[in-house]
Design an enzyme around this catalytic site. Structure first.
Site, mmCIF file in Angstrom:
data_model
loop_
_atom_site.group_PDB
_atom_site.id
_atom_site.type_symbol
_atom_site.label_atom_id
_atom_site.label_comp_id
_atom_site.label_asym_id
_atom_site.label_seq_id
_atom_site.Cartn_x
_atom_site.Cartn_y
_atom_site.Cartn_z
ATOM 1 N N LYS A 1 0.837 -1.202 0.000
ATOM 2 C CA LYS A 1 0.000 0.000 0.000
ATOM 3 C C LYS A 1 0.876 1.257 0.000
ATOM 4 O O LYS A 1 0.652 2.201 -0.765
ATOM 5 C CB LYS A 1 -0.879 -0.035 1.248
ATOM 6 N N GLU B 1 -17.354 9.676 3.897
ATOM 7 C CA GLU B 1 -16.708 9.134 2.711
ATOM 8 C C GLU B 1 -17.311 9.845 1.502
ATOM 9 O O GLU B 1 -18.507 10.131 1.469
ATOM 10 C CB GLU B 1 -16.940 7.624 2.601
ATOM 11 N N PHE C 1 -29.976 15.122 5.601
ATOM 12 C CA PHE C 1 -30.109 13.762 6.125
ATOM 13 C C PHE C 1 -31.575 13.369 6.262
ATOM 14 O O PHE C 1 -31.992 12.772 7.249
ATOM 15 C CB PHE C 1 -29.382 13.645 7.484
ATOM 16 N N LEU C 2 -32.359 13.752 5.271
ATOM 17 C CA LEU C 2 -33.786 13.428 5.288
ATOM 18 C C LEU C 2 -34.193 12.644 4.046
ATOM 19 O O LEU C 2 -35.376 12.548 3.750
ATOM 20 C CB LEU C 2 -34.622 14.715 5.361
ATOM 21 N N CYS D 1 -19.153 2.828 8.852
ATOM 22 C CA CYS D 1 -19.240 3.540 10.136
ATOM 23 C C CYS D 1 -20.541 3.291 10.890
ATOM 24 O O CYS D 1 -20.512 2.813 12.026
ATOM 25 C CB CYS D 1 -19.060 5.032 9.904
HETATM 26 C C1 UGA Z 1 -20.632 8.863 8.559
HETATM 27 C C2 UGA Z 1 -20.877 10.236 9.192
HETATM 28 O O1 UGA Z 1 -21.789 10.986 8.365
HETATM 29 C C3 UGA Z 1 -19.560 11.000 9.341
HETATM 30 O O2 UGA Z 1 -19.796 12.219 10.018
HETATM 31 C C4 UGA Z 1 -18.597 10.136 10.168
HETATM 32 O O3 UGA Z 1 -17.351 10.769 10.345
HETATM 33 C C5 UGA Z 1 -18.378 8.834 9.455
HETATM 34 O O4 UGA Z 1 -19.655 8.155 9.327
HETATM 35 C C6 UGA Z 1 -17.420 8.011 10.292
HETATM 36 O O5 UGA Z 1 -17.792 7.595 11.387
HETATM 37 O O6 UGA Z 1 -16.249 7.898 9.920
HETATM 38 P P1 UGA Z 1 -20.306 7.927 6.089
HETATM 39 O O7 UGA Z 1 -20.300 6.559 6.700
HETATM 40 O O8 UGA Z 1 -19.274 8.263 5.085
HETATM 41 O O9 UGA Z 1 -20.184 9.052 7.238
HETATM 42 O O10 UGA Z 1 -21.729 8.056 5.409
HETATM 43 P P2 UGA Z 1 -22.977 9.041 5.463
HETATM 44 O O11 UGA Z 1 -22.898 10.037 4.386
HETATM 45 O O12 UGA Z 1 -23.210 9.526 6.826
HETATM 46 O O13 UGA Z 1 -24.150 8.005 5.080
HETATM 47 C C7 UGA Z 1 -24.412 6.861 5.893
HETATM 48 C C8 UGA Z 1 -25.551 6.061 5.295
HETATM 49 O O14 UGA Z 1 -26.794 6.747 5.398
HETATM 50 C C9 UGA Z 1 -25.385 5.744 3.814
HETATM 51 O O15 UGA Z 1 -25.775 4.411 3.559
HETATM 52 C C10 UGA Z 1 -26.302 6.735 3.136
HETATM 53 O O16 UGA Z 1 -26.747 6.326 1.866
HETATM 54 C C11 UGA Z 1 -27.432 6.803 4.135
HETATM 55 N N1 UGA Z 1 -28.198 8.061 4.032
HETATM 56 C C12 UGA Z 1 -27.612 9.239 4.364
HETATM 57 C C13 UGA Z 1 -29.512 8.025 3.588
HETATM 58 O O17 UGA Z 1 -30.079 6.943 3.274
HETATM 59 N N2 UGA Z 1 -30.210 9.197 3.517
HETATM 60 C C14 UGA Z 1 -29.652 10.385 3.846
HETATM 61 O O18 UGA Z 1 -30.357 11.436 3.775
HETATM 62 C C15 UGA Z 1 -28.315 10.411 4.273
#
Ligand code: UGA
Length: 429
Positions: free
Chosen positions: A40, A155, A249-250, A260
């Site tokens: 890596k 991510e 986030f809705l 995560c």
């Molecule tokens: C999440 C947190 O948002 C970050 O703040 C945190 O730092 C990170 O985990 C971590 O712990 O490292 P991430 O896992 O990249 O980030 O993903 P998100 O964008 O939060 O989405 C999580 C899940 O929720 C995904 O499957 C996404 O598709 C879903 N989601 C999100 C929805 O279905 N609807 C939404 O409106 C938002």
């Protein structure tokens, strides 16, 4: 080196470590990233990014060219004169749901007797409560401060989130060490919350658990709307103008996933049970998410069977757990795909970047058009822009059937109706 520039070691070059290292170098610090994976490190040095993350390759290259970002497999020679050491190591779930801390423990043990007095060790990756104390004990040197500084990087927008944080959380018993860590984020205008380590560690878990719970709520609302004939997209829009609820986030979807939320909710639930204060809301959010994934699977199966029986050709669009990442860890799309494979043999998948094992049983094609050609049912499981960018007429011309299950609510059903296609989403009449 000016007084605001520091010598930093970042241990672990996963998505958190690589982003943290590259961004700290971008802010002007002198950073060496360490990983035990020789291949890596060799790859990164040659410009091959181990993950797909917008803007990361560019700032890694920029950092290397500036001489402020280096990569190595040599742990001790790197940490021996570092002012700050960021631990960005994996904490995968153990069989009982609690976080496995062996990677952090192994590294912390090697620090014992090998750090300069006054070095600050920073826990960056998500670690259970009391991990700062555990690392402190393993290092066994009272002059070394261990600070909890959780990451809030999504991510797909990790570089942006690092360079434009909404808040910086710093937890430590020595406020001076906390201030020094906060000051590394040069130029950030956001609030810096300086607190004790256990509170900082809890903030990270509670934030992810709350967000996961919010999505479970939205997806349950979609199911409710489906039953009563309401439109969940309109309902969420109606909620979004209430500043106490907020307008992000809705979005309903196929369920939450990724590296995560599932891991962190399990770990929090496990810690809460140990503390005899069960977080039942989070437990139910996890169960609800499982049920929701099954509901979306059933919707696709029913749509395919009703029209074309078990021989229906189903095109799955999207495999990663959300758009703009190649990560398929705990992706609802994969869970849905695996469940569908049990009842249907004619499934084709497309995702622009998702990383899958070469030996997987998935029939994966290389383009969106190839995937939908001859499909009786199309199911959108990840919100990649190219799926909504393709004009409705092209879907109509290429598909053999006339129904699209849009689990991400990215298509406009009205536009698709003009070309004879039905877009079906839970709770969107
Ligand atoms: C999440 C947190 O948002 C970050 O703040 C945190 O730092 C990170 O985990 C971590 O712990 O490292 P991430 O896992 O990249 O980030 O993903 P998100 O964008 O939060 O989405 C999580 C899940 O929720 C995904 O499957 C996404 O598709 C879903 N989601 C999100 C929805 O279905 N609807 C939404 O409106 C938002």
């Amino acid at each position: 080196m000016s007084r605001s520039q520091h010598k930093i070691a970042v241990i672990g070059t996963g998505y958190v470590g690589l982003t943290t290292g590259a961004c700290l170098a971008k802010l002007g610090h002198y950073v060496t990233c360490v990983d035990i994976d020789e291949a890596k490190i060799a790859g990164i040095k040659e410009g091959q990014m181990p993950i797909y993350e917008e803007g990361l390759a560019e700032i890694v290259q920029e950092g290397q060219l500036s001489g402020r970002l280096n990569f190595t497999t040599q742990l001790l020679t790197t940490v021996v004169d570092a002012e700050f050491i960021f631990l960005c190591l994996p904490t995968p779930p153990s069989s009982d749901g609690s976080a496995d801390l062996s990677a952090i423990q192994s590294v912390a043990k090697q620090f014992k007797g090998n750090l300069l007095p006054g070095t600050i060790v920073v826990n960056k990756s998500t670690v259970p409560v009391n991990s700062a104390l555990m690392v402190q004990d393993l290092i066994g040197d009272p002059t070394i401060d261990v600070v909890s500084n959780p990451e809030f990087l999504r991510e797909g927008s990790a570089v942006h989130d690092f360079l434009n944080p909404e808040r910086i959380v710093v937890g430590c018993d020595n406020p001076l060490a906390g201030e020094r860590v906060g000051a590394l984020y040069l130029g950030s205008q956001c609030p810096v919350i300086v607190t004790d380590p256990v509170s900082a560690e809890s903030i990270k878990y509670m934030a992810n658990a709350f967000l996961a719970m919010k999505i479970s709520f939205v997806n349950q609302a979609a199911d409710f709307c489906d039953a009563v004939g309401a439109n969940v997209v309109e309902v969420m829009r109606g909620l979004s103008f209430d500043s106490r609820i907020g307008n992000t986030f809705l979005s309903p979807g196929p369920g939450w996933g990724g590296s995560c939320f599932p891991k962190d909710t399990r770990a929090l639930v496990s810690t809460a049970q140990e503390a005899q204060r069960p977080m039942t809301l989070i437990e139910e959010s996890m169960r609800s998410n499982e049920r929701h994934i099954s509901t979306v699977t059933a919707l696709i199966t029913k749509t395919a069977r009703d029209a074309y029986g078990t021989d229906a050709r189903i095109a799955i669009l999207g495999l990663s757990f959300k758009a703009r990442t190649d990560d398929v860890r705990e992706s609802p799309a994969i869970a849905i795909l695996e469940a569908l494979q049990k009842a249907h043999s004619n499934i084709v998948c497309y995702d622009p970047v998702a990383k899958m094992a070469d030996n997987s049983s998935v029939n994966r094609v290389n383009s969106l058009k190839e995937a939908i050609t001859g499909a009786h049912v199309v199911a959108i499981l990840t919100e990649w822009a190219e799926f909504s960018d393709l004009p409705p007429i092209e879907y109509a011309e290429l598909m053999a059937g006339n129904t699209i299950v849009d689990a991400r609510y990215v298509l406009d059903p009205l536009q698709f109706s003009y070309v004879g296609l039905t877009v079906r989403s839970l709770g969107r009449p």
